[in-house]
Design an enzyme around this catalytic site. Sequence first.
Site, short mmCIF file in Angstrom:
data_model
loop_
_atom_site.label_atom_id
_atom_site.label_comp_id
_atom_site.label_asym_id
_atom_site.label_seq_id
_atom_site.Cartn_x
_atom_site.Cartn_y
_atom_site.Cartn_z
N ARG A 27 48.55 34.55 43.75
CA ARG A 27 48.60 35.26 44.89
C ARG A 27 49.55 36.58 44.63
O ARG A 27 49.70 37.27 45.60
CB ARG A 27 49.35 34.21 45.87
CG ARG A 27 48.37 33.08 46.45
CD ARG A 27 49.11 32.25 47.42
NE ARG A 27 49.54 32.95 48.54
CZ ARG A 27 48.72 32.72 49.65
NH1 ARG A 27 47.58 32.06 49.57
NH2 ARG A 27 49.03 33.40 50.44
N LYS A 502 33.09 42.99 39.70
CA LYS A 502 33.82 42.10 38.83
C LYS A 502 34.30 43.05 37.49
O LYS A 502 35.40 42.65 37.08
CB LYS A 502 32.76 41.08 38.32
CG LYS A 502 32.45 40.07 39.32
CD LYS A 502 33.29 39.12 39.33
CE LYS A 502 34.16 39.36 40.65
NZ LYS A 502 33.81 39.53 42.23
#
Length: 625
Positions: A27, A502
Amino acid sequence: MCGIVGYVGRQQASPIILEGLRRLEYRGYDSAGVTILHEARLETRKKKGKIDDGLAKLLGARPVSGIIGLGHTRWATHGPPTDENSHPHLDRSGRIAVVHNGVIENYDRLKERFLAAGHEFHSSTDTEVLAHLIGEHYAKLNVTFTNGTSPPGEPHPLAQAVMNALKEVIGTYGIAVVCTDFPDVIVGARRGSPLIIGVGEGENFLASDASAIVAHTRQVVYLNDYDVATLTPENFKVSRLGSDTTQVQISRIEFDAQAAERGKFPHFMLKEIFEQPRTVENALRGRIDHDEATAKFGGLNMSIAELRSIRQIVICACGTSWHAGLIGEFLFEEFAHIPVEVEYASEFRYRNAPIEHDTLVLVITQSGETADTLAGLRESRRRGHKVLAICNVVGSTIAREADGGIYLHAGPEIGVASTKAFTSQVTVLTLLALLMGRIRMLSTSRGTQIIHALEAVPQQLEKILAQNDRIKQLALKYSHAEDFFFLGRQYNFPVALEGALKLKEISYIHAEGYPAAEMKHGPIAMIDEKTPTVFLAPTDALYDKTLSNLQEIRARKGPIIALATEDNTRIAAHVDDVIHVPGTLEAVFPLLAILPLQLLAYHIAVARGCDVDKPRNLAKSVTVE
């Protein structure tokens, strides 16, 4: 974006908090810190950099002892990543410590007020201003609560100080607060940034994500916006900002601690790529009605009549979920002949788009906490539209606030670059489009054909994964490129976008996705011998058109990697390299096509020495605007 862990109980807090921060590092990993309350003193350790490079070494050199504390791993918003800007932050008195996720939008005005009053600040963060604000209100309360307790039925004094302070705050927050006057109390509060209580025996936890505490308890309470929680070792209490105690529901975390571990894999991203045969199975499980050649869902909270009355669908999402939504647009329009608009959530929330009353708004999010998507959901409900959510996290804010929805059941996704959530989202969208088509005009035979194709996907994915070593060799060949193009048509255009994303996210190579025919409308100027192009070229209705576009690249000496179906052996004569995938329906092909692109991006990033699980400047869940 950042991660919070709080512990109050009987065990040493520091090891528990450090373990939780490691699980939350996806995170945010600019810096990390802890504060432990010991003998009426706040012992704080914080350091710039990843946890094992900074905070863990610091704690090893200067350990802290105590049974209550807070931890934080940061993704920088206000102020660069430095030791000084790392959390926790203290108030003016040094008695109160705060960790914070979110953005305090009016921090500058508050800071001016404090500076005029003689306060000194040691960081450039909005969080330190919040700590001073809570400290100011706590000082005022001490006039009344001289003995450090509160009258029966009233909030704890620290909770009251937090509530009073938050009434002055504009912005978003998930916070945890401790004070030296209360050696067994943690106060938490949320607005727009997730926060959960972990319920233990003789201990309680506070965290921004269940993965931080699942090794210690699977009993959790998901806090709502404006909730303020007061935790002690033996109990917890939840109040609403500006109101009395609210009722709470204890939920159970679906996954166990092992699901949030890397296991035998060097990175979470590779583990999650290899999990996709199972996660697609999970997304399909119990949702197929073979007799009626359709799909079925338990949580839509809409009748067949209501679904049939829909005349338009608006899909609202961000990033990878937006790409899944683009595939959903093709699916709904082909299967059900329903017009679809796919909106960036960050733009949709500020637009005054004309949307008819009989429109279904579909929000797509892995985390269920994406700030822009949540805002789009709330705005749509305010306008009276039915909102369904496709989400991976049970108990998340979006899952709770939507009118109905579909869980992905993909398990925790730790890698910052989403992989298994994308394929699960596309699987669910295919099923939902099938249902919408079957209640309108899609034939039984076509429905059966789609179901059979979907049920074959897990085994087909296993077959693609068996090519991992071959794709790794291709990645080594192309890892020195600085620009990439990904091209596809129809269903495969969104796959091209996702493949490019990606590669950008984890290898830092500039990559673009385009509809194949659009290359000659400008981007072809970028083609040269050093710029590879990945062509998605399944044997479908537009194969000959795609092959013509491919020849345009080859004529300009651009290296070409073709992603082709197994029945196509001729394409090797026209390209530099081929990755073959099993054949399937055009509408189902994206589920197969994305997997080799994920593997290609992964292996290129590893070859370039990048940290694929923690790419620079990125965090997993975007909970700030």
